[in-house]
Scaffold this motif. Structure first.
Motif, PDB file in Angstrom:
ATOM      1  N   ILE A 163      37.884  29.493  20.761  1.00  0.00           N
ATOM      2  CA  ILE A 163      39.298  29.384  21.072  1.00  0.00           C
ATOM      3  C   ILE A 163      40.059  30.168  20.010  1.00  0.00           C
ATOM      4  CG2 ILE A 163      41.294  27.835  21.135  1.00  0.00           C
ATOM      5  CD1 ILE A 163      39.571  25.723  22.387  1.00  0.00           C
ATOM      6  N   GLU A 164      41.019  30.950  20.464  1.00  0.00           N
ATOM      7  CA  GLU A 164      41.889  31.692  19.559  1.00  0.00           C
ATOM      8  C   GLU A 164      43.336  31.270  19.791  1.00  0.00           C
ATOM      9  OE1 GLU A 164      41.416  35.882  20.077  1.00  0.00           O
ATOM     10  OE2 GLU A 164      39.285  35.868  19.549  1.00  0.00           O
ATOM     11  N   GLN A 165      44.091  31.173  18.727  1.00  0.00           N
ATOM     12  CA  GLN A 165      45.538  31.011  18.832  1.00  0.00           C
ATOM     13  C   GLN A 165      46.158  31.884  17.749  1.00  0.00           C
ATOM     14  OE1 GLN A 165      47.762  29.366  16.623  1.00  0.00           O
ATOM     15  NE2 GLN A 165      46.151  28.988  15.114  1.00  0.00           N
ATOM     16  N   THR A 166      46.914  32.867  18.180  1.00  0.00           N
ATOM     17  CA  THR A 166      47.513  33.857  17.300  1.00  0.00           C
ATOM     18  C   THR A 166      49.032  33.852  17.521  1.00  0.00           C
ATOM     19  OG1 THR A 166      47.508  35.693  18.877  1.00  0.00           O
ATOM     20  CG2 THR A 166      45.429  35.250  17.687  1.00  0.00           C
ATOM     21  N   PRO A 167      49.776  34.651  16.749  1.00  0.00           N
ATOM     22  CA  PRO A 167      51.219  34.723  17.012  1.00  0.00           C
ATOM     23  C   PRO A 167      51.568  35.208  18.415  1.00  0.00           C
ATOM     24  CG  PRO A 167      50.730  35.546  14.821  1.00  0.00           C
ATOM     25  CD  PRO A 167      49.404  35.326  15.493  1.00  0.00           C
ATOM     26  N   LEU A 168      50.626  35.834  19.111  1.00  0.00           N
ATOM     27  CA  LEU A 168      50.898  36.357  20.449  1.00  0.00           C
ATOM     28  C   LEU A 168      50.513  35.395  21.568  1.00  0.00           C
ATOM     29  CD1 LEU A 168      49.779  40.080  20.030  1.00  0.00           C
ATOM     30  CD2 LEU A 168      52.087  39.124  19.889  1.00  0.00           C
ATOM     31  N   GLY A 169      49.482  34.573  21.345  1.00  0.00           N
ATOM     32  CA  GLY A 169      49.062  33.694  22.422  1.00  0.00           C
ATOM     33  C   GLY A 169      47.769  32.960  22.139  1.00  0.00           C
ATOM     34  N   PHE A 170      47.174  32.487  23.223  1.00  0.00           N
ATOM     35  CA  PHE A 170      45.994  31.614  23.196  1.00  0.00           C
ATOM     36  C   PHE A 170      44.910  32.264  24.048  1.00  0.00           C
ATOM     37  CE2 PHE A 170      43.422  28.410  25.313  1.00  0.00           C
ATOM     38  CZ  PHE A 170      43.202  27.411  24.377  1.00  0.00           C
ATOM     39  N   ALA A 171      43.653  32.120  23.634  1.00  0.00           N
ATOM     40  CA  ALA A 171      42.538  32.621  24.435  1.00  0.00           C
ATOM     41  C   ALA A 171      41.374  31.648  24.361  1.00  0.00           C
ATOM     42  CB  ALA A 171      42.090  33.999  23.957  1.00  0.00           C
ATOM     43  N   TYR A 172      40.655  31.562  25.465  1.00  0.00           N
ATOM     44  CA  TYR A 172      39.422  30.771  25.556  1.00  0.00           C
ATOM     45  C   TYR A 172      38.319  31.738  25.945  1.00  0.00           C
ATOM     46  CZ  TYR A 172      35.834  27.909  27.842  1.00  0.00           C
ATOM     47  OH  TYR A 172      34.642  27.346  28.236  1.00  0.00           O
ATOM     48  N   GLU A 173      37.151  31.577  25.315  1.00  0.00           N
ATOM     49  CA  GLU A 173      36.075  32.552  25.502  1.00  0.00           C
ATOM     50  C   GLU A 173      34.713  31.868  25.552  1.00  0.00           C
ATOM     51  OE1 GLU A 173      36.033  36.494  23.209  1.00  0.00           O
ATOM     52  OE2 GLU A 173      34.555  35.288  22.134  1.00  0.00           O
ATOM     53  N   LEU A 174      33.844  32.413  26.370  1.00  0.00           N
ATOM     54  CA  LEU A 174      32.434  32.005  26.420  1.00  0.00           C
ATOM     55  C   LEU A 174      31.577  33.245  26.242  1.00  0.00           C
ATOM     56  CD1 LEU A 174      29.855  30.353  27.203  1.00  0.00           C
ATOM     57  CD2 LEU A 174      30.438  30.844  29.586  1.00  0.00           C
ATOM     58  N   ARG A 175      30.573  33.147  25.355  1.00  0.00           N
ATOM     59  CA  ARG A 175      29.626  34.244  25.166  1.00  0.00           C
ATOM     60  C   ARG A 175      28.203  33.714  25.113  1.00  0.00           C
ATOM     61  NH1 ARG A 175      30.953  39.446  23.682  1.00  0.00           N
ATOM     62  NH2 ARG A 175      33.137  39.841  23.096  1.00  0.00           N
ATOM     63  N   ARG A 176      27.311  34.469  25.680  1.00  0.00           N
ATOM     64  CA  ARG A 176      25.876  34.327  25.482  1.00  0.00           C
ATOM     65  C   ARG A 176      25.273  35.667  25.883  1.00  0.00           C
ATOM     66  NH1 ARG A 176      26.470  30.775  30.183  1.00  0.00           N
ATOM     67  NH2 ARG A 176      25.672  31.814  32.051  1.00  0.00           N
ATOM     68  N   GLU A 177      23.962  35.808  25.777  1.00  0.00           N
ATOM     69  CA  GLU A 177      23.342  37.080  26.137  1.00  0.00           C
ATOM     70  C   GLU A 177      23.675  37.435  27.581  1.00  0.00           C
ATOM     71  OE1 GLU A 177      18.962  39.284  25.955  1.00  0.00           O
ATOM     72  OE2 GLU A 177      19.159  37.145  25.521  1.00  0.00           O
ATOM     73  N   ASN A 178      24.173  38.640  27.780  1.00  0.00           N
ATOM     74  CA  ASN A 178      24.523  39.157  29.109  1.00  0.00           C
ATOM     75  C   ASN A 178      25.620  38.361  29.810  1.00  0.00           C
ATOM     76  OD1 ASN A 178      22.496  41.195  28.943  1.00  0.00           O
ATOM     77  ND2 ASN A 178      20.954  39.674  29.547  1.00  0.00           N
ATOM     78  N   ARG A 179      26.464  37.692  29.023  1.00  0.00           N
ATOM     79  CA  ARG A 179      27.550  36.912  29.627  1.00  0.00           C
ATOM     80  C   ARG A 179      28.755  36.898  28.705  1.00  0.00           C
ATOM     81  NH1 ARG A 179      30.862  35.338  32.938  1.00  0.00           N
ATOM     82  NH2 ARG A 179      30.922  33.282  33.923  1.00  0.00           N
ATOM     83  N   HIS A 180      29.918  37.234  29.266  1.00  0.00           N
ATOM     84  CA  HIS A 180      31.164  37.171  28.503  1.00  0.00           C
ATOM     85  C   HIS A 180      32.291  36.796  29.460  1.00  0.00           C
ATOM     86  CE1 HIS A 180      34.495  39.298  25.976  1.00  0.00           C
ATOM     87  NE2 HIS A 180      34.427  38.008  25.707  1.00  0.00           N
ATOM     88  N   PHE A 181      32.940  35.682  29.175  1.00  0.00           N
ATOM     89  CA  PHE A 181      34.074  35.211  29.960  1.00  0.00           C
ATOM     90  C   PHE A 181      35.227  34.956  29.006  1.00  0.00           C
ATOM     91  CE2 PHE A 181      36.574  31.519  31.402  1.00  0.00           C
ATOM     92  CZ  PHE A 181      37.054  32.006  32.607  1.00  0.00           C
ATOM     93  N   ARG A 182      36.419  35.438  29.368  1.00  0.00           N
ATOM     94  CA  ARG A 182      37.574  35.244  28.493  1.00  0.00           C
ATOM     95  C   ARG A 182      38.851  35.190  29.338  1.00  0.00           C
ATOM     96  NH1 ARG A 182      39.085  36.417  22.928  1.00  0.00           N
ATOM     97  NH2 ARG A 182      41.269  37.064  22.806  1.00  0.00           N
ATOM     98  N   VAL A 183      39.686  34.206  29.028  1.00  0.00           N
ATOM     99  CA  VAL A 183      41.011  34.118  29.633  1.00  0.00           C
ATOM    100  C   VAL A 183      42.040  34.069  28.509  1.00  0.00           C
ATOM    101  CG1 VAL A 183      40.346  33.064  31.819  1.00  0.00           C
ATOM    102  CG2 VAL A 183      40.711  31.604  29.835  1.00  0.00           C
ATOM    103  N   GLY A 184      43.190  34.702  28.751  1.00  0.00           N
ATOM    104  CA  GLY A 184      44.225  34.756  27.729  1.00  0.00           C
ATOM    105  C   GLY A 184      45.565  34.312  28.268  1.00  0.00           C
ATOM    106  N   PHE A 185      46.391  33.728  27.389  1.00  0.00           N
ATOM    107  CA  PHE A 185      47.690  33.186  27.762  1.00  0.00           C
ATOM    108  C   PHE A 185      48.706  33.615  26.707  1.00  0.00           C
ATOM    109  CE2 PHE A 185      44.251  30.576  29.190  1.00  0.00           C
ATOM    110  CZ  PHE A 185      44.567  30.269  30.505  1.00  0.00           C
ATOM    111  N   SER A 186      49.895  33.993  27.146  1.00  0.00           N
ATOM    112  CA  SER A 186      50.910  34.521  26.235  1.00  0.00           C
ATOM    113  C   SER A 186      51.964  33.470  25.923  1.00  0.00           C
ATOM    114  CB  SER A 186      51.590  35.749  26.864  1.00  0.00           C
ATOM    115  OG  SER A 186      50.665  36.780  27.099  1.00  0.00           O
ATOM    116  N   TRP A 187      52.311  33.356  24.648  1.00  0.00           N
ATOM    117  CA  TRP A 187      53.367  32.418  24.259  1.00  0.00           C
ATOM    118  C   TRP A 187      54.708  32.820  24.872  1.00  0.00           C
ATOM    119  CZ3 TRP A 187      50.203  29.017  23.175  1.00  0.00           C
ATOM    120  CH2 TRP A 187      49.308  29.007  22.093  1.00  0.00           C
ATOM    121  N   ASP A 188      54.882  34.093  25.218  1.00  0.00           N
ATOM    122  CA  ASP A 188      56.147  34.525  25.800  1.00  0.00           C
ATOM    123  C   ASP A 188      56.183  34.377  27.322  1.00  0.00           C
ATOM    124  OD1 ASP A 188      54.495  36.575  26.595  1.00  0.00           O
ATOM    125  OD2 ASP A 188      55.639  38.189  25.646  1.00  0.00           O
ATOM    126  N   ARG A 189      55.201  33.621  27.877  1.00  0.00           N
ATOM    127  CA  ARG A 189      55.198  33.320  29.307  1.00  0.00           C
ATOM    128  C   ARG A 189      55.119  31.803  29.524  1.00  0.00           C
ATOM    129  NH1 ARG A 189      50.816  36.362  32.569  1.00  0.00           N
ATOM    130  NH2 ARG A 189      52.126  35.569  34.278  1.00  0.00           N
TER     131      ARG A 189
END
Length: 201
Positions: A163-189
């Protein structure tokens, strides 16, 4: 001379205090506090990866809602439009971040539209490193590995979530071999009013 001795001792004490380095802030405390500051708020976002496994999410409206917070727990429902019954909103997912004795924990609460738990309840992992004030990673825990093996999802036994939370927004991520999923959300929305409760809550 009698007065000089106390003055010298005081000077030495002050010098010792000045030389003591300040304790650096705990990045996990800062991460948790930054999320909690936005409690009650919801934000729009989108999928940021393009793997075939997530084709049904491409182009879908998404909302994350920092819905409920305590000093030790933050609940973040994740809503996806068009994936629920009759192409309605899918409100099956809630990310749960909690404090532990050694760091932070991420669990996933998945429920069906009638509120009953999914066959994989509360899988996730714990932090194994301090991380930063803007990003925390959660390698899969032993309990979840056993759950994935029991339910025929062996590929998930090497999952690492973030999970990331930065001055720009929030993101959730999943990683493993041969797999990457990520969704992002903006604080200005921001989304007002926030979405309804997730299924079963």
């Amino acid at each position: 001379m009698k007065h000089a001795l106390p003055l010298l001792a005081t000077a030495a004490l002050l010098a010792g205090c000045a030389a003591t380095p300040a304790t650096p802030p705990n990045p996990q405390d800062a991460f948790f506090a930054a999320l909690a500051e936005r409690c009650g708020q919801a934000y729009a976002g989108k999928i940021e990866t393009s793997e075939a496994a997530d084709a049904d999410m491409q182009g879908k409206a998404m909302v994350m809602h920092i819905r409920h917070c305590t000093p030790h727990r933050i609940e973040i429902p994740f809503h996806i439009d068009g994936l629920g019954p009759d192409d309605s909103w899918d409100r099956s997912r809630t990310w749960i971040v909690t404090r532990t004795a050694t760091g932070l924990r991420l669990k996933h609460d998945h429920r069906h539209a009638d509120g009953t738990p999914d066959e994989r309840p509360l899988y996730g992992g714990d932090t194994v490193a301090p991380g930063t004030a803007t990003r925390q990673e959660f390698p899969v825990d032993a309990e979840s590995i056993a759950l994935f093996e029991r339910t025929g999802r062996r590929a998930s036994t090497t999952n690492v979530w973030a999970i990331e939370q930065t001055p720009l927004g929030f993101a959730y991520e999943l990683r493993r071999e041969n797999r990457h999923f990520r969704v992002g959300f903006s604080w200005d929305r921001p989304v007002t009013p926030p979405p309804p409760a997730p299924w079963g809550w």
